[in-house]
Design a protein around this motif. Sequence first.
Motif, PDB file in Angstrom:
ATOM      1  N   CYS A 186      35.294  42.805  36.731  1.00 33.43           N
ATOM      2  CA  CYS A 186      36.249  41.698  36.659  1.00 33.43           C
ATOM      3  C   CYS A 186      37.401  42.164  35.765  1.00 33.43           C
ATOM      4  N   GLY A 187      38.407  42.764  36.387  1.00 32.79           N
ATOM      5  CA  GLY A 187      39.473  43.440  35.663  1.00 32.79           C
ATOM      6  C   GLY A 187      40.679  42.602  35.308  1.00 32.79           C
ATOM      7  N   GLU A 188      40.604  41.301  35.489  1.00 31.89           N
ATOM      8  CA  GLU A 188      41.697  40.400  35.109  1.00 31.89           C
ATOM      9  C   GLU A 188      41.109  39.203  34.383  1.00 31.89           C
ATOM     10  N   THR A 189      41.922  38.545  33.598  1.00 29.29           N
ATOM     11  CA  THR A 189      41.490  37.293  32.981  1.00 29.29           C
ATOM     12  C   THR A 189      41.670  36.164  33.988  1.00 29.29           C
ATOM     13  N   GLY A 190      40.917  35.092  33.825  1.00 29.82           N
ATOM     14  CA  GLY A 190      41.087  33.904  34.657  1.00 29.82           C
ATOM     15  C   GLY A 190      40.556  34.016  36.073  1.00 29.82           C
ATOM     16  N   LEU A 191      39.554  34.868  36.290  1.00 34.81           N
ATOM     17  CA  LEU A 191      39.008  35.016  37.640  1.00 34.81           C
ATOM     18  C   LEU A 191      38.052  33.877  37.982  1.00 34.81           C
ATOM     19  N   SER A 192      38.142  33.400  39.227  1.00 31.88           N
ATOM     20  CA  SER A 192      37.232  32.353  39.686  1.00 31.88           C
ATOM     21  C   SER A 192      36.114  32.944  40.547  1.00 31.88           C
ATOM     22  N   THR A 193      36.197  34.228  40.854  1.00 32.22           N
ATOM     23  CA  THR A 193      35.163  34.902  41.620  1.00 32.22           C
ATOM     24  C   THR A 193      35.216  36.393  41.311  1.00 32.22           C
ATOM     25  N   PHE A 194      34.227  37.117  41.767  1.00 29.30           N
ATOM     26  CA  PHE A 194      34.231  38.569  41.632  1.00 29.30           C
ATOM     27  C   PHE A 194      34.123  39.149  43.034  1.00 29.30           C
ATOM     28  N   SER A 195      34.749  40.277  43.267  1.00 23.24           N
ATOM     29  CA  SER A 195      34.653  40.890  44.590  1.00 23.24           C
ATOM     30  C   SER A 195      34.953  42.378  44.567  1.00 23.24           C
ATOM     31  N   THR A 196      35.400  42.902  43.438  1.00 22.17           N
ATOM     32  CA  THR A 196      35.829  44.300  43.397  1.00 22.17           C
ATOM     33  C   THR A 196      34.682  45.185  42.935  1.00 22.17           C
ATOM     34  N   PRO A 244      44.567  25.052  29.955  1.00 27.05           N
ATOM     35  CA  PRO A 244      43.339  25.803  30.184  1.00 27.05           C
ATOM     36  C   PRO A 244      43.399  27.179  29.511  1.00 27.05           C
ATOM     37  N   THR A 245      42.258  27.678  29.105  1.00 26.18           N
ATOM     38  CA  THR A 245      42.123  29.029  28.559  1.00 26.18           C
ATOM     39  C   THR A 245      41.453  29.885  29.617  1.00 26.18           C
ATOM     40  N   LYS A 246      42.076  31.014  29.954  1.00 27.36           N
ATOM     41  CA  LYS A 246      41.527  31.894  30.992  1.00 27.36           C
ATOM     42  C   LYS A 246      40.232  32.540  30.523  1.00 27.36           C
ATOM     43  N   CYS A 247      39.278  32.681  31.448  1.00 22.93           N
ATOM     44  CA  CYS A 247      38.072  33.433  31.145  1.00 22.93           C
ATOM     45  C   CYS A 247      38.470  34.868  30.802  1.00 22.93           C
ATOM     46  N   PRO A 248      37.782  35.494  29.841  1.00 23.29           N
ATOM     47  CA  PRO A 248      38.168  36.836  29.412  1.00 23.29           C
ATOM     48  C   PRO A 248      37.835  37.931  30.424  1.00 23.29           C
ATOM     49  N   LEU A 249      38.373  39.118  30.184  1.00 18.64           N
ATOM     50  CA  LEU A 249      38.042  40.295  30.988  1.00 18.64           C
ATOM     51  C   LEU A 249      36.537  40.454  31.076  1.00 18.64           C
ATOM     52  N   GLY A 250      36.057  40.894  32.223  1.00 18.61           N
ATOM     53  CA  GLY A 250      34.627  41.127  32.412  1.00 18.61           C
ATOM     54  C   GLY A 250      33.843  39.882  32.780  1.00 18.61           C
ATOM     55  N   THR A 251      34.548  38.743  32.931  1.00 17.18           N
ATOM     56  CA  THR A 251      33.871  37.483  33.249  1.00 17.18           C
ATOM     57  C   THR A 251      34.601  36.748  34.371  1.00 17.18           C
ATOM     58  N   PHE A 252      33.939  35.720  34.900  1.00 16.65           N
ATOM     59  CA  PHE A 252      34.529  34.830  35.907  1.00 16.65           C
ATOM     60  C   PHE A 252      33.882  33.466  35.760  1.00 16.65           C
ATOM     61  N   ASN A 253      34.508  32.458  36.340  1.00 18.28           N
ATOM     62  CA  ASN A 253      33.961  31.102  36.353  1.00 18.28           C
ATOM     63  C   ASN A 253      34.374  30.455  37.669  1.00 18.28           C
ATOM     64  N   SER A 254      33.415  30.199  38.537  1.00 17.10           N
ATOM     65  CA  SER A 254      33.729  29.646  39.857  1.00 17.10           C
ATOM     66  C   SER A 254      33.750  28.118  39.886  1.00 17.10           C
ATOM     67  N   LEU A 255      33.465  27.479  38.766  1.00 18.02           N
ATOM     68  CA  LEU A 255      33.369  26.019  38.743  1.00 18.02           C
ATOM     69  C   LEU A 255      34.516  25.378  37.971  1.00 18.02           C
ATOM     70  N   GLU A 256      34.889  24.191  38.380  1.00 18.26           N
ATOM     71  CA  GLU A 256      35.883  23.408  37.655  1.00 18.26           C
ATOM     72  C   GLU A 256      35.209  22.623  36.536  1.00 18.26           C
ATOM     73  N   ALA A 265      31.446  44.292  33.327  1.00 17.74           N
ATOM     74  CA  ALA A 265      32.432  45.376  33.354  1.00 17.74           C
ATOM     75  C   ALA A 265      33.827  44.827  33.619  1.00 17.74           C
ATOM     76  N   PHE A 266      34.838  45.480  33.045  1.00 17.04           N
ATOM     77  CA  PHE A 266      36.209  45.083  33.328  1.00 17.04           C
ATOM     78  C   PHE A 266      37.081  46.237  33.818  1.00 17.04           C
ATOM     79  N   THR A 267      36.458  47.386  34.132  1.00 12.51           N
ATOM     80  CA  THR A 267      37.166  48.473  34.806  1.00 12.51           C
ATOM     81  C   THR A 267      36.263  49.009  35.918  1.00 12.51           C
ATOM     82  N   SER A 268      36.887  49.627  36.925  1.00  8.23           N
ATOM     83  CA  SER A 268      36.112  50.165  38.050  1.00  8.23           C
ATOM     84  C   SER A 268      35.374  51.442  37.665  1.00  8.23           C
ATOM     85  N   THR A 269      35.718  51.992  36.515  1.00  8.15           N
ATOM     86  CA  THR A 269      35.105  53.232  36.022  1.00  8.15           C
ATOM     87  C   THR A 269      34.382  52.941  34.705  1.00  8.15           C
ATOM     88  N   TRP A 270      33.557  51.898  34.709  1.00  6.58           N
ATOM     89  CA  TRP A 270      32.913  51.379  33.502  1.00  6.58           C
ATOM     90  C   TRP A 270      32.046  52.426  32.800  1.00  6.58           C
TER      91      TRP A 270
END
Length: 102
Positions: free
Chosen positions: A57-67, A28-40, A79-84
């Motif tokens: 979304c500050g990490e690669t490979g996120l399945s959800t967002f919450s920060t 698998p290829t991780k979703c890039p910074l600033g993105t997420f994918n909740s589906l298989e 955004a991929f930093t909390s101080t976008w």
Amino acid sequence: ANSSTPNQGVDADVCPSGNYCPRGSVVPTKCPLGTFNSLEGKGDVSDCLGCPPGFYCGETGLSTFSTPCEAGYYCNGSAFTSTWELCPVGNFCPEQSGIPTP
């Protein structure tokens, strides 16, 4: 993977959430910074959705967002930093702002 949603029985390798698996990929290829994918079972980078306004979304490979974005800043999407974006002078940006408030 032969496809992002293979039909190979109960032991099939389905692409995990937080990733996409182009046809012919082995891992698998991780979703890039600033993105997420909740589906298989997704097969293209376009299946990774931009982090919504107010969050990052500050990490690669996120399945959800919450920060949420930090107070004093706003995150207007993908955004991929909390101080976008720094909140402009004369505006108010509480935590989880998607746009500055005049």
